[in-house]
Design a protein around this motif. Structure first.
Motif, mmCIF file in Angstrom:
data_model
loop_
_atom_site.group_PDB
_atom_site.id
_atom_site.type_symbol
_atom_site.label_atom_id
_atom_site.label_comp_id
_atom_site.label_asym_id
_atom_site.label_seq_id
_atom_site.Cartn_x
_atom_site.Cartn_y
_atom_site.Cartn_z
ATOM 1 N N GLY A 14 -51.995 16.726 -12.588
ATOM 2 C CA GLY A 14 -52.117 16.714 -14.038
ATOM 3 C C GLY A 14 -51.318 15.551 -14.578
ATOM 4 N N GLN A 15 -51.310 15.397 -15.896
ATOM 5 C CA GLN A 15 -50.649 14.248 -16.486
ATOM 6 C C GLN A 15 -49.123 14.314 -16.380
ATOM 7 O OE1 GLN A 15 -52.266 12.654 -20.172
ATOM 8 N NE2 GLN A 15 -54.057 13.987 -19.999
ATOM 9 N N GLU A 16 -48.588 15.484 -16.094
ATOM 10 C CA GLU A 16 -47.140 15.619 -15.927
ATOM 11 C C GLU A 16 -46.807 16.155 -14.535
ATOM 12 O OE1 GLU A 16 -44.996 16.603 -19.933
ATOM 13 O OE2 GLU A 16 -46.724 17.936 -19.768
ATOM 14 N N ALA A 17 -47.494 15.648 -13.533
ATOM 15 C CA ALA A 17 -47.288 16.106 -12.154
ATOM 16 C C ALA A 17 -45.817 16.001 -11.774
ATOM 17 C CB ALA A 17 -48.138 15.282 -11.196
ATOM 18 N N GLY A 18 -45.303 17.063 -11.139
ATOM 19 C CA GLY A 18 -43.908 17.113 -10.739
ATOM 20 C C GLY A 18 -43.053 17.958 -11.658
ATOM 21 N N ARG A 19 -43.540 18.223 -12.854
ATOM 22 C CA ARG A 19 -42.767 19.041 -13.796
ATOM 23 C C ARG A 19 -42.806 20.509 -13.371
ATOM 24 N NH1 ARG A 19 -43.455 19.325 -20.421
ATOM 25 N NH2 ARG A 19 -41.782 20.859 -20.764
ATOM 26 N N SER A 20 -41.754 21.244 -13.696
ATOM 27 C CA SER A 20 -41.699 22.666 -13.326
ATOM 28 C C SER A 20 -41.270 23.500 -14.531
ATOM 29 C CB SER A 20 -40.745 22.882 -12.155
ATOM 30 O OG SER A 20 -39.428 22.529 -12.507
ATOM 31 N N THR A 29 -46.948 32.080 -21.800
ATOM 32 C CA THR A 29 -48.276 31.606 -22.184
ATOM 33 C C THR A 29 -48.470 30.159 -21.736
ATOM 34 O OG1 THR A 29 -47.423 30.980 -24.366
ATOM 35 C CG2 THR A 29 -48.480 33.138 -24.156
ATOM 36 N N ILE A 30 -49.719 29.848 -21.372
ATOM 37 C CA ILE A 30 -50.097 28.518 -20.891
ATOM 38 C C ILE A 30 -51.242 28.002 -21.756
ATOM 39 C CG2 ILE A 30 -50.950 27.198 -18.915
ATOM 40 C CD1 ILE A 30 -49.940 29.492 -17.118
ATOM 41 N N GLY A 31 -51.103 26.784 -22.262
ATOM 42 C CA GLY A 31 -52.179 26.238 -23.081
ATOM 43 C C GLY A 31 -51.821 24.923 -23.724
ATOM 44 N N ARG A 32 -52.714 24.442 -24.571
ATOM 45 C CA ARG A 32 -52.520 23.144 -25.224
ATOM 46 C C ARG A 32 -51.705 23.257 -26.505
ATOM 47 N NH1 ARG A 32 -57.399 22.194 -26.307
ATOM 48 N NH2 ARG A 32 -57.307 21.811 -28.536
ATOM 49 N N SER A 33 -51.613 24.458 -27.069
ATOM 50 C CA SER A 33 -50.861 24.643 -28.309
ATOM 51 C C SER A 33 -49.368 24.435 -28.079
ATOM 52 C CB SER A 33 -51.093 26.052 -28.863
ATOM 53 O OG SER A 33 -50.271 26.294 -29.991
ATOM 54 N N GLU A 34 -48.710 23.831 -29.062
ATOM 55 C CA GLU A 34 -47.286 23.540 -28.923
ATOM 56 C C GLU A 34 -46.424 24.799 -28.899
ATOM 57 O OE1 GLU A 34 -46.126 20.775 -31.906
ATOM 58 O OE2 GLU A 34 -47.338 19.122 -31.107
ATOM 59 N N ASP A 35 -46.967 25.935 -29.315
ATOM 60 C CA ASP A 35 -46.157 27.160 -29.290
ATOM 61 C C ASP A 35 -46.295 27.914 -27.965
ATOM 62 O OD1 ASP A 35 -48.684 28.241 -29.485
ATOM 63 O OD2 ASP A 35 -48.354 29.230 -31.408
ATOM 64 N N CYS A 36 -47.024 27.346 -26.995
ATOM 65 C CA CYS A 36 -47.103 27.959 -25.668
ATOM 66 C C CYS A 36 -45.821 27.666 -24.895
ATOM 67 C CB CYS A 36 -48.310 27.422 -24.895
ATOM 68 S SG CYS A 36 -49.906 28.023 -25.481
ATOM 69 N N ASP A 37 -45.529 28.502 -23.924
ATOM 70 C CA ASP A 37 -44.349 28.284 -23.079
ATOM 71 C C ASP A 37 -44.575 27.131 -22.107
ATOM 72 O OD1 ASP A 37 -42.732 30.669 -23.981
ATOM 73 O OD2 ASP A 37 -44.536 31.678 -23.253
ATOM 74 N N VAL A 38 -45.781 27.030 -21.589
ATOM 75 C CA VAL A 38 -46.173 25.923 -20.715
ATOM 76 C C VAL A 38 -47.232 25.132 -21.467
ATOM 77 C CG1 VAL A 38 -47.165 25.251 -18.500
ATOM 78 C CG2 VAL A 38 -45.665 27.253 -18.635
ATOM 79 N N VAL A 39 -46.853 23.986 -22.009
ATOM 80 C CA VAL A 39 -47.765 23.186 -22.823
ATOM 81 C C VAL A 39 -48.432 22.138 -21.934
ATOM 82 C CG1 VAL A 39 -47.985 21.643 -24.799
ATOM 83 C CG2 VAL A 39 -46.342 23.536 -24.874
ATOM 84 N N LEU A 40 -49.754 22.162 -21.897
ATOM 85 C CA LEU A 40 -50.542 21.211 -21.115
ATOM 86 C C LEU A 40 -51.344 20.357 -22.086
ATOM 87 C CD1 LEU A 40 -51.849 23.692 -18.378
ATOM 88 C CD2 LEU A 40 -49.809 22.251 -18.296
ATOM 89 N N CYS A 94 -58.512 20.945 -14.252
ATOM 90 C CA CYS A 94 -57.946 19.608 -14.453
ATOM 91 C C CYS A 94 -56.438 19.603 -14.255
ATOM 92 C CB CYS A 94 -58.296 19.067 -15.848
ATOM 93 S SG CYS A 94 -57.528 19.945 -17.211
ATOM 94 N N VAL A 95 -55.823 20.779 -14.218
ATOM 95 C CA VAL A 95 -54.383 20.897 -13.972
ATOM 96 C C VAL A 95 -54.191 21.863 -12.818
ATOM 97 C CG1 VAL A 95 -52.161 21.633 -14.904
ATOM 98 C CG2 VAL A 95 -53.782 20.441 -16.378
ATOM 99 N N ARG A 96 -53.350 21.496 -11.874
ATOM 100 C CA ARG A 96 -53.097 22.341 -10.713
ATOM 101 C C ARG A 96 -51.630 22.699 -10.684
ATOM 102 N NH1 ARG A 96 -52.123 20.968 -5.395
ATOM 103 N NH2 ARG A 96 -52.365 18.785 -5.968
ATOM 104 N N LEU A 97 -51.349 23.987 -10.752
ATOM 105 C CA LEU A 97 -49.993 24.518 -10.739
ATOM 106 C C LEU A 97 -49.779 25.351 -9.484
ATOM 107 C CD1 LEU A 97 -49.952 25.858 -14.420
ATOM 108 C CD2 LEU A 97 -48.867 23.748 -13.640
ATOM 109 N N SER A 98 -48.622 25.218 -8.878
ATOM 110 C CA SER A 98 -48.257 26.075 -7.750
ATOM 111 C C SER A 98 -47.296 27.142 -8.241
ATOM 112 C CB SER A 98 -47.609 25.254 -6.639
ATOM 113 O OG SER A 98 -48.538 24.361 -6.083
ATOM 114 N N PHE A 99 -47.540 28.380 -7.821
ATOM 115 C CA PHE A 99 -46.647 29.489 -8.162
ATOM 116 C C PHE A 99 -45.708 29.722 -6.994
ATOM 117 C CE2 PHE A 99 -45.524 34.011 -8.070
ATOM 118 C CZ PHE A 99 -44.994 34.176 -9.348
#
Length: 216
Positions: A14-20, A29-40, A94-99
């Motif tokens: 993704g555009q911020e690969a390496g971020r955790s 919450t995960i999403g494009r909105s700025e009020d999400c915990d994980v903003v993509l 389009c974004v790949r996250l590892s848990f």
């Protein structure tokens, strides 16, 4: 390698690969909105795309009615899914996250490509298909086409968009439909050399072409 004390999401692609992001709340919450915990920031991601809930010591992933879907290990999430250490979450393909589970030892970069699908490592200019690397480099035109389709995975790319991306120096009308079809055919052939069982590049008649990175 590094030790983690709580479950963590690590962006592998993704555009911020390496971020955790540590999963430290009962609901993340995960999403494009700025009020999400994980903003993509990728535009294929819905404003509120998915969430992870902590239930009885387990972490449950749910899609929030997103437009482009949520996937775990290549399978679409259609009902709550209990996450396991090492699961790979794809957001809108389009974004790949590892848990990474609590108290696990996680590599800084996961060994990607061990799961089904097509992946493009732009830094190394490497293409993996079904976990295997293409044997010979793509031509410049093939790479430009694949990069366009990859960045727009799941969406239809028109012929005009392909011409602009692959042949930016061409004049209007200077590239024939036959040239585009031939390029798509050659790229399909290169991909099928590694994984002949799946059709990754789909023709959408009257509209253009679409890349299904993880075909059904």
């Amino acid at each position: 390698m590094f030790e983690i004390e709580m479950p963590t999401l690590i962006m592998q692609e993704g555009q911020e690969a390496g971020r955790s992001w540590p999963v430290e709340k009962d609901r993340v919450t995960i999403g494009r909105s700025e009020d999400c915990d994980v903003v993509l920031i990728e535009r294929q991601v819905s404003r509120r795309h998915a969430q992870i809930r902590r239930l009885d010591g387990q972490y449950v992933l749910e899609d929030l009615g997103s437009r482009n879907g949520t996937y775990v290990n290549g399978r679409e999430v259609t009902e709550p899914y209990v996450l396991q250490d090492g699961d790979e979450i794809q957001i809108a393909l389009c974004v790949r996250l590892s848990f990474v589970g609590a108290e696990a030892t996680a590599p800084l970069v996961f060994e990607w490509g061990k799961r089904p699908g097509l992946y493009l490592d732009k830094e190394r200019l490497v293409v993996l298909v079904g976990g295997r690397e293409l044997g010979l480099p793509l031509s410049l035109a093939q790479y430009r086409l694949l990069e366009l389709l990859y960045d727009r995975a799941g969406q239809v790319c028109s012929r005009d968009e392909i011409v602009a991306a692959v042949w930016p120096e061409a004049s209007e009308g200077g590239v024939s439909d036959q040239a585009i079809d031939a390029l798509v055919r050659r790229l399909r052939e290169r991909v099928s050399e590694v994984d002949p069982d799946h059709q990754y590049i789909v023709t959408v008649r009257g509209h253009g072409f679409r890349l299904d990175r993880i075909p059904s």
